[in-house]
Design an enzyme around this catalytic site. Structure first.
Site, short mmCIF file in Angstrom:
data_model
loop_
_atom_site.label_atom_id
_atom_site.label_comp_id
_atom_site.label_asym_id
_atom_site.label_seq_id
_atom_site.Cartn_x
_atom_site.Cartn_y
_atom_site.Cartn_z
N GLY A 131 98.36 61.96 -60.55
CA GLY A 131 98.36 62.93 -59.46
C GLY A 131 99.54 62.76 -58.53
O GLY A 131 100.17 63.73 -58.10
N GLN A 190 91.06 66.47 -57.08
CA GLN A 190 89.62 66.33 -56.87
C GLN A 190 88.84 67.53 -57.42
O GLN A 190 87.68 67.38 -57.83
CB GLN A 190 89.30 66.18 -55.37
CG GLN A 190 89.76 64.86 -54.77
CD GLN A 190 88.97 63.66 -55.27
OE1 GLN A 190 87.82 63.77 -55.68
NE2 GLN A 190 89.60 62.50 -55.24
N THR A 207 109.24 57.85 -73.00
CA THR A 207 108.39 57.98 -74.18
C THR A 207 106.97 58.30 -73.75
O THR A 207 106.43 57.69 -72.83
CB THR A 207 108.44 56.69 -75.01
OG1 THR A 207 109.79 56.45 -75.39
CG2 THR A 207 107.57 56.81 -76.27
N ASN A 223 89.78 65.00 -50.77
CA ASN A 223 89.23 63.79 -51.39
C ASN A 223 88.27 63.03 -50.48
O ASN A 223 87.46 62.26 -50.96
CB ASN A 223 90.36 62.87 -51.85
CG ASN A 223 91.46 62.72 -50.82
OD1 ASN A 223 92.08 63.71 -50.42
ND2 ASN A 223 91.70 61.52 -50.38
N CYS A 227 90.55 51.25 -42.64
CA CYS A 227 90.16 49.92 -42.17
C CYS A 227 90.83 48.81 -42.96
O CYS A 227 90.81 47.66 -42.53
CB CYS A 227 88.65 49.73 -42.30
SG CYS A 227 87.75 50.74 -41.14
N SER A 274 94.84 64.80 -62.27
CA SER A 274 94.95 63.38 -62.62
C SER A 274 93.84 62.97 -63.58
O SER A 274 92.69 63.39 -63.43
CB SER A 274 94.87 62.54 -61.35
OG SER A 274 94.81 61.17 -61.68
N HIS A 293 92.37 59.89 -64.19
CA HIS A 293 91.33 58.92 -63.86
C HIS A 293 90.27 59.44 -62.90
O HIS A 293 89.28 58.76 -62.64
CB HIS A 293 91.94 57.61 -63.35
CG HIS A 293 92.50 57.64 -61.97
ND1 HIS A 293 91.80 57.13 -60.90
CD2 HIS A 293 93.66 58.11 -61.46
CE1 HIS A 293 92.53 57.26 -59.79
NE2 HIS A 293 93.66 57.85 -60.12
C1 PLP Z 1 93.56 60.47 -56.41
C2 PLP Z 1 94.29 61.59 -55.77
C3 PLP Z 1 95.68 61.73 -55.93
C4 PLP Z 1 96.52 60.70 -56.64
O1 PLP Z 1 96.31 60.70 -58.02
P1 PLP Z 1 96.77 59.40 -58.87
O2 PLP Z 1 96.55 59.80 -60.29
O3 PLP Z 1 95.85 58.29 -58.44
O4 PLP Z 1 98.18 59.14 -58.55
C5 PLP Z 1 96.30 62.82 -55.36
N1 PLP Z 1 95.59 63.74 -54.69
C6 PLP Z 1 94.26 63.66 -54.51
C7 PLP Z 1 93.54 64.73 -53.78
C8 PLP Z 1 93.57 62.58 -55.05
O5 PLP Z 1 92.25 62.50 -54.86
#
Ligand code: PLP
Length: 379
Positions: free
Chosen positions: A71, A179, A237, A151, A325, A199, A201
């Site tokens: 992301g 998100q 790659t 997020n 925090c 993204s 993950h």
């Molecule tokens: C997690 C997140 C990202 C970053 O994505 P990564 O794959 O962790 O670099 C960007 N924008 C939002 C809204 C996210 O929740």
């Protein structure tokens, strides 16, 4: 102790089907997609099938998908890739105050390089004002980048309206949908989205893989120089297993969307109801109506978010706080500040984000423990 994971906005577990799909590409199908012999061609085919699967989720063409490392890279590529290329056309970007750091810090870099950024306000539910957006467009405005869904507090922006305005005024519209992807039906054609970041993950694929959708007729400058991968737009790659995994995750997201949304909403709403019924002096942050299905964000008056997390951790519960925090400063996050939350609430904020693996029993366990923790702390 059993781990109960309620931090799906931070990351998700790789889905079994995704891992199964990736496995051959980590073992026997290890070819380089640029190689012309059969081993290379198999890897290439995997990448291109994945590209099609990502495109299908967004309702775009496969040639409009560029794989990235995630992301953050997609957001960087979208903003810098457009602004650097279009610098003679204009130097103004419009974004919002509640974007992810991947957008906000990219904007900061652009500002240091002579670009001008307008940060739109949000209302107390975390939604931008369309009129304000309309009013701050100038002849210098090249790009509007507004996140699809937040997020922290889960609020979903009026994306179709933003797309309409951008389209009418000839401005490129990018959205960070990291998100939203898989949690909201997204049709980039219908919503008039020109560029979109996602993204892996966050949707059951591994970390370190993502994609950027760029509408066919839009030119952008590459960030990474090197070989000719990703049609010269992202050298290096290919992360073949990652791409294959992301493709599979997108395929699952598409076919399961309805059930997934329903399931998460049910757990989330049960959580909201039980917490509201049992604890006073709380605030549910974000919009109730325009909200990600799996997101909850509640502020507990005169509580400490870090302490809440530590107590929950002792019970095997993973969740997230709503303030920065980690630095020990207890500064409310930029999102909670933007929605105007007072400090006495903001400091005691807990984000609980549900996922496909959560059960009703998990939620009951969370609620029972959380109520007890808050009541004990308030004694
Ligand atoms: C997690 C997140 C990202 C970053 O994505 P990564 O794959 O962790 O670099 C960007 N924008 C939002 C809204 C996210 O929740």
């Amino acid at each position: 102790m059993k781990i109960r994971y309620f931090d799906n906005a931070a990351t998700t577990k790789v889905k079994k089907e995704v891992l199964d799909k990736m496995f051959p590409y980590l073992t026997q199908e290890y070819g380089n997609p640029s190689s012309l012999y059969k081993l290379g061609r198999i890897a290439r085919a995997g990448v291109e099938e994945a590209r099609k699967q990502v495109a299908t989720l967004l309702n775009c063409d496969k040639n409009e998908i560029y794989f990235t490392s995630g992301g953050t890279e997609s957001d960087n590529t979208a903003l810098k890739g457009i602004m650097y290329l279009e610098k003679n056309k204009g130097k103004h970007i419009i974004t919002s105050k509640i974007e992810h750091p991947a957008i906000l810090n990219t904007c900061k870099t652009l500002e240091e390089n002579g670009y001008k950024v307008t940060y739109l306000n949000v209302d107390k539910e975390g939604i931008i004002n369309i009129e304000e957006l309309n009013n701050c467009i100038t002849k210098d405005t090249v790009l509007i980048s507004i996140m699809f869904a937040n997020n922290e507090i889960g609020s979903i922006q009026p994306i179709e309206k933003i797309g309409e305005i951008a389209n009418k005024r000839g401005i490129i519209f990018h959205t960070d949908a990291v998100q939203a992807c898989g949690n909201v039906a997204i049709d980039v054609r219908k919503l008039k989205i020109d560029m979109l970041s996602l993204s892996g993950h966050k949707i059951g694929a591994p970390k370190g893989i993502g994609a950027l959708y760029v509408k066919n007729n839009i030119e952008f400058k590459n960030l990474i120089d090197g070989g000719h991968q990703e049609r010269d737009k992202r050298a290096g790659t290919e992360n073949v297993p990652g791409m294959v995994g992301l493709g599979e995750a997108c395929k699952i997201a598409k076919s399961n969307m309805h059930k997934h949304i329903h399931q998460l909403k049910e757990l989330r709403d049960a959580y909201f109801t039980q917490i509201s019924n049992n604890l006073s002096d709380i605030k549910i942050n974000g919009s109730i109506k325009y909200r990600l299905p799996g997101n909850s964000n509640i502020s507990f008056k005169n509580m400490n978010g870090d302490e809440l997390l530590a107590r929950l951790d002792e019970k095997g519960i993973c969740a997230s706080a709503g303030s920065a925090c980690s630095s020990g400063s207890h500064m409310p996050s930029h999102v909670l500040t933007a929605i105007g939350l007072t400090r006495e609430y903001a400091e005691g904020t807990l984000r609980v984000t549900f996922g496909d693996d959560n059960t009703k029993e998990d939620v009951d366990y969370l609620v029972t423990n959380l109520i007890k923790i808050v009541q004990d702390a308030r004694k």
